[in-house]
Scaffold this motif. Sequence first.
Motif, PDB file in Angstrom:
ATOM      1  N   ILE A  18       7.440   8.118  -0.043  1.00  0.00           N
ATOM      2  CA  ILE A  18       7.407   7.227  -1.208  1.00  0.00           C
ATOM      3  C   ILE A  18       7.739   8.012  -2.469  1.00  0.00           C
ATOM      4  O   ILE A  18       8.412   7.505  -3.380  1.00  0.00           O
ATOM      5  N   ILE A  51      11.479   8.284  -2.892  1.00  0.00           N
ATOM      6  CA  ILE A  51      12.060   7.018  -3.334  1.00  0.00           C
ATOM      7  C   ILE A  51      11.779   6.800  -4.810  1.00  0.00           C
ATOM      8  O   ILE A  51      12.664   6.397  -5.582  1.00  0.00           O
ATOM      9  N   ALA A  52      10.534   7.065  -5.221  1.00  0.00           N
ATOM     10  CA  ALA A  52      10.157   6.887  -6.631  1.00  0.00           C
ATOM     11  C   ALA A  52      10.997   7.773  -7.537  1.00  0.00           C
ATOM     12  O   ALA A  52      11.451   7.333  -8.602  1.00  0.00           O
ATOM     13  N   SER A  92       5.195   6.254  -7.880  1.00  0.00           N
ATOM     14  CA  SER A  92       4.974   6.093  -6.441  1.00  0.00           C
ATOM     15  C   SER A  92       4.186   4.824  -6.152  1.00  0.00           C
ATOM     16  O   SER A  92       4.414   4.143  -5.146  1.00  0.00           O
ATOM     17  N   THR A 117       4.303   2.022  -7.787  1.00  0.00           N
ATOM     18  CA  THR A 117       5.206   0.876  -7.876  1.00  0.00           C
ATOM     19  C   THR A 117       6.029   0.748  -6.598  1.00  0.00           C
ATOM     20  O   THR A 117       6.206  -0.353  -6.066  1.00  0.00           O
ATOM     21  N   VAL A 118       6.534   1.875  -6.104  1.00  0.00           N
ATOM     22  CA  VAL A 118       7.304   1.843  -4.860  1.00  0.00           C
ATOM     23  C   VAL A 118       6.452   1.294  -3.721  1.00  0.00           C
ATOM     24  O   VAL A 118       6.883   0.441  -2.946  1.00  0.00           O
ATOM     25  N   SER A 119       5.224   1.784  -3.613  1.00  0.00           N
ATOM     26  CA  SER A 119       4.332   1.339  -2.550  1.00  0.00           C
ATOM     27  C   SER A 119       4.101  -0.162  -2.624  1.00  0.00           C
ATOM     28  O   SER A 119       4.142  -0.863  -1.601  1.00  0.00           O
ATOM     29  N   ARG A 125      13.357  -4.154  -8.340  1.00  0.00           N
ATOM     30  CA  ARG A 125      12.893  -4.366  -6.966  1.00  0.00           C
ATOM     31  C   ARG A 125      14.036  -4.088  -5.981  1.00  0.00           C
ATOM     32  O   ARG A 125      13.861  -3.432  -4.956  1.00  0.00           O
ATOM     33  N   ILE A 139      14.721  -0.366  -5.604  1.00  0.00           N
ATOM     34  CA  ILE A 139      13.734   0.326  -4.762  1.00  0.00           C
ATOM     35  C   ILE A 139      14.010   0.064  -3.287  1.00  0.00           C
ATOM     36  O   ILE A 139      14.019   0.989  -2.468  1.00  0.00           O
ATOM     37  N   ALA A 171      15.245   2.884  -0.657  1.00  0.00           N
ATOM     38  CA  ALA A 171      14.440   3.191   0.528  1.00  0.00           C
ATOM     39  C   ALA A 171      15.281   3.095   1.786  1.00  0.00           C
ATOM     40  O   ALA A 171      15.222   3.959   2.667  1.00  0.00           O
TER      41      ALA A 171
END
Length: 349
Positions: free
Chosen positions: A4, A7-8, A15, A17-19, A35, A38, A42
């Motif tokens: 994560i 990706i962040a 992190s 927000t990504v989660s 959105r 992300i 990912a």
Amino acid sequence: MVTIKEIAAAVGVSSATVSRVLNYDPTLSISTSKRQAIIETAEALNYATPRNRGRAAAQGLGAGLKIALVHFLVPAQELADPYYVGVRLGIESRCQTLKSEIIKVFPTGNAPEAAMLEGASGVVAVGHYYGEALEWLRRHSRHLVFADYAPAGDADDSVLSDVALAMTRLLEAVHSMGYRRIGFIGWIDAFHEPENIHSERRCRTYIEWMTSAGLYDPDLCLVERMTPDSGYALTRAMLARPNPPEILITCNDNMALGAYRAIHELGLRIPEDVAVASFNDIPVAQFLGPPLSTVKIPAELIGETAVDLLLERLSGREVSKKVVLGTEMIWRESTPAAAEKRDPEKRLA
């Protein structure tokens, strides 16, 4: 495994927000573009990390070509299903490598301009097409390849994975682990066989296999027309019945996300009270609590291969070709052996 944090860093968000995005947290306020960034990042990182195809020999082969990507989902629907984001990214990546121009066509309620397809060197159609929509694509495409779908017959080029075979292997595996009450939730393929609510390939295979094994219980097979809440609603309905399943197989990872939410809301634990397994292996699967066991379907490779089939047609191949890509079962903590559920100490043995 992509983290994560990676990706962040790539998107420029936290992190947390990504989660929340990957877990489809409905309370998160975030723009559609962020959105999408992300989810695409990912998928792309998950795609790029394990492989380096080294297709330098193919560089320039598709230079100057114009390829139309016709999608069966609108952008919002695709964003809700990262599997199809992966298929699209595979197509786009291959076109970029080949230096081919790509035109993306999403549904608007009306058929696309025929001239748009006729002016392209070829068309890659993503998803399922039936009836008039299928015939329309055939009429207006110079060369046509289907990605993640194979129309009946042998007239079309197509690339997909055999999800019926994958379902058989999954059922054999969980049966060998000791599971007997095996539940299934899925969707109704309303266009293929509208009179048969169980015609979707995974569902049909589930019923046939469970019947053959003497284990089929209609109460453990629930389907409905697909909505964003299908996994949640069907799981709650199944778990409310007198004899719930020991393990729940969902038609795809999006439905598994809804199943996780329903199970947790009911105060149950995964996998102690009910195990879960699914299909697709979208990026979020590895980040769920517990991480989700799922059949990995090579979405990006399906997209890449569709473009390669199109190039073969443009190079003179006349016989249609159907490519079936293999799948891989990714076992994670959501599906222990049934004996381990009954005696957790066996996990330490």
